[in-house]
Design an enzyme around this catalytic site. Structure first.
Site, PDB file in Angstrom:
ATOM      1  N   TYR A 140     -14.039   4.957  -3.083  1.00  0.00           N
ATOM      2  CA  TYR A 140     -15.049   4.671  -4.104  1.00  0.00           C
ATOM      3  C   TYR A 140     -16.028   5.831  -4.306  1.00  0.00           C
ATOM      4  CZ  TYR A 140     -13.743  -0.272  -4.482  1.00  0.00           C
ATOM      5  OH  TYR A 140     -13.084  -1.448  -4.724  1.00  0.00           O
ATOM      6  N   LYS A 191      -4.696   2.217   7.452  1.00  0.00           N
ATOM      7  CA  LYS A 191      -3.287   2.596   7.237  1.00  0.00           C
ATOM      8  C   LYS A 191      -3.093   3.957   7.884  1.00  0.00           C
ATOM      9  CE  LYS A 191      -0.056   1.481   5.074  1.00  0.00           C
ATOM     10  NZ  LYS A 191       1.233   0.888   5.572  1.00  0.00           N
ATOM     11  N   ASP A 224      -1.733  -3.640   5.758  1.00  0.00           N
ATOM     12  CA  ASP A 224      -0.695  -4.464   5.110  1.00  0.00           C
ATOM     13  C   ASP A 224      -0.362  -5.679   5.976  1.00  0.00           C
ATOM     14  OD1 ASP A 224       0.394  -2.679   6.959  1.00  0.00           O
ATOM     15  OD2 ASP A 224       2.214  -2.276   5.812  1.00  0.00           O
ATOM     16  N   ASP A 248     -12.275  -4.475  -0.125  1.00  0.00           N
ATOM     17  CA  ASP A 248     -12.305  -5.121  -1.438  1.00  0.00           C
ATOM     18  C   ASP A 248     -11.127  -6.080  -1.572  1.00  0.00           C
ATOM     19  OD1 ASP A 248     -13.036  -5.558  -4.172  1.00  0.00           O
ATOM     20  OD2 ASP A 248     -11.436  -4.168  -4.755  1.00  0.00           O
ATOM     21  N   ASP A 252     -10.974 -10.580  -1.472  1.00  0.00           N
ATOM     22  CA  ASP A 252     -10.489 -11.504  -2.502  1.00  0.00           C
ATOM     23  C   ASP A 252      -9.491 -12.478  -1.868  1.00  0.00           C
ATOM     24  OD1 ASP A 252     -12.015 -10.391  -4.569  1.00  0.00           O
ATOM     25  OD2 ASP A 252     -10.341 -10.374  -5.987  1.00  0.00           O
TER      26      ASP A 252
HETATM   27  C1  IPM Z   1     -16.294  -6.270  -5.826  1.00  0.00           C
HETATM   28  C2  IPM Z   1     -15.741  -5.752  -7.126  1.00  0.00           C
HETATM   29  C3  IPM Z   1     -16.141  -4.326  -7.370  1.00  0.00           C
HETATM   30  C4  IPM Z   1     -15.527  -3.486  -6.259  1.00  0.00           C
HETATM   31  C5  IPM Z   1     -15.731  -3.783  -8.738  1.00  0.00           C
HETATM   32  C6  IPM Z   1     -16.279  -4.603  -9.852  1.00  0.00           C
HETATM   33  C7  IPM Z   1     -16.165  -2.353  -8.919  1.00  0.00           C
HETATM   34  O1  IPM Z   1     -14.366  -5.932  -7.171  1.00  0.00           O
HETATM   35  O2  IPM Z   1     -17.529  -6.273  -5.657  1.00  0.00           O
HETATM   36  O3  IPM Z   1     -15.522  -6.714  -4.970  1.00  0.00           O
HETATM   37  O4  IPM Z   1     -14.382  -3.027  -6.370  1.00  0.00           O
HETATM   38  O5  IPM Z   1     -16.215  -3.273  -5.268  1.00  0.00           O
HETATM   39 MN    MN Z   2     -13.571  -7.026  -5.472  1.00  0.00          MN
END
Ligand code: IPM
Ligand code: MN
Ligand code: NAD
Length: 355
Positions: A140, A191, A224, A248, A252
């Site tokens: 990032y 990784k 992974d 990230d 999710d």
């Molecule tokens: C998160 C989001 C952000 C990230 C995006 C919107 C830039 O996915 O906060 O998890 O990748 O960090």
């Molecule tokens: Mn995210």
């Protein structure tokens, strides 16, 4: 309990951001009454609308203002189909994460009620861990470029930075958290089998830091494999520490394990400094303006912020109210309920008891 009035910058942002942040703010107003929490809120209209109409993303001087005048920031989400480049989100969100040096992205993964997880036969105690996502570098850092752009020979580079200092401080934060919260294990994911340089640094630093915490078990998994184990055996995790991009992706997946993105909360933290609290989910453009978005992610995020500010009892009361509302099925439709965003928020507020 914190003694002085805490100042909060509220940035609702785009899409469903304003709808869910409205409910989080109403919860903060409720705990002012029930728990005597002293908060002063100030709203900022940063987001896609301001960018499109005024060409302003993160206003000049914003970072200094946030550091000097506020204790915490509560934000919704950024992202709008009218801004294909996502420039405003990059400037505002990444601007705050990097510009305020918020190196810890703390994302709890906790199942609040068994019926919420898509996994079969899991109890609430099987899904209860926290992810320490490195939040200022890695993939990032915005470094890279094009060569021969638009030609068949085009080359795009996308660089990843791993600094000794950055890797060490997030790993230390994970171990410190484990010790302070009675968690027995820290698992590091990378990784290093293919990313020989960055991975090597993570491996060396992890071993060094782990040796300073002999009371805490330290183990390693390739990223992974971790995504597989998170589904097959989530109970093994207490604290996960990983880089920005893997963190990230992992969170999710973690959000899905606990019942969906609508529930997941996060804090972008630099201990002792102004820190940013936001739900894990994005602006969900298809849901915006319909009153169907789940406000729980934002409400639990507000609870995290209360804890950060020293209001532990208020924070726990909000979490408990959320848990009760979920058990009573007083939820939005993503969790199988029938309530609107505002109704779900009101149901939670009604369950926050006087101290
Ligand atoms: C998160 C989001 C952000 C990230 C995006 C919107 C830039 O996915 O906060 O998890 O990748 O960090
Ligand atoms: Mn995210
Ligand atoms: P998203 O999180 O907005 O949506 C993913 C899925 O989750 C969708 O099906 C959505 O309907 C659902 N969802 C999300 N939040 C929900 C809620 N509160 N209640 C119920 N369902 C919910 O992710 P996306 O679709 O990949 O991205 C949409 C936009 O948001 C993009 O512009 C993206 O860059 C941005 N984004 C911003 C942030 C942030 O500002 N922190 C985080 C992630 C994505």
């Amino acid at each position: 309990m914190a003694e002085s009035k805490k100042r909060i910058a509220v940035i609702p942002g785009d899409g469903i951001g304003p709808e869910v942040i409205r409910e989080a703010v109403a919860v903060l107003e409720r705990v002012r009454e029930t728990h005597g929490v002293l908060l002063e809120l100030k709203h900022f209209d940063w987001g896609a609308e301001k960018y499109l109409s005024e060409d302003v993303t993160l206003p000049e001087g914003a970072l200094e203002m946030l550091s000097n005048e506020f204790d915490a920031i509560l934000s919704g989400a950024f992202g709008d189909p009218r801004v294909a480049s996502n420039k405003h989100a990059e400037d505002i969100l990444m601007g705050m994460r990097r510009g305020l040096d918020l190196y810890i992205n703390l994302r709890p993964v906790r199942l609040m009620a068994e019926h919420l997880t898509p996994l079969r036969d899991r109890k609430v105690e099987d899904i209860d861990f926290v992810v320490f996502r490195e939040n200022t570098e890695g993939a990032y850092c915005g470094a890279g470029g094009f060569l021969k752009k638009g030609t068949p020979d085009e080359i795009a580079t996308q660089e990843e930075f791993n600094t000794r200092r950055g890797v060490e401080r997030i790993i230390v934060a994970a171990f410190e958290y484990a010790r302070a919260h009675n968690r027995k294990r820290v698992t590091m994911a990378d990784k290093s089998n293919v990313q020989r340089f960055g991975g090597d640094l993570w491996q060396r630093v992890f071993k060094e830091v782990a040796a300073r915490y002999p009371d805490i078990e330290a183990n390693h998994q390739y990223a992974d494999a971790m995504t597989m184990y998170m589904v097959l055996n989530p109970a093994q995790y207490d604290v996960i520490v990983t880089n920005n991009l893997f963190g990230d992706i992992m969170t999710d997946l973690g959000a899905a394990l606990q019942g969906g993105l609508g529930l997941a909360s996060s804090g972008n933290i630099h201990p002792g400094r102004v820190s940013l609290f936001e739900p894990v989910h994005g602006s969900a453009p298809p849901l915006a303006g319909k009153g169907v978005a789940n406000p729980i992610g934002s409400i639990l995020t507000a609870a995290m912020m209360l804890e950060y500010l020293g209001y532990d009892a208020a924070s726990r009361a909000v979490e408990e109210a959320v848990r009760q509302s979920i058990l009573e099925r007083e939820t939005t439709r993503d969790l199988g309920g029938t309530l609107s965003t505002a109704e779900a928020g009101a149901a939670i507020r009604a369950r926050i008891q006087n101290q």
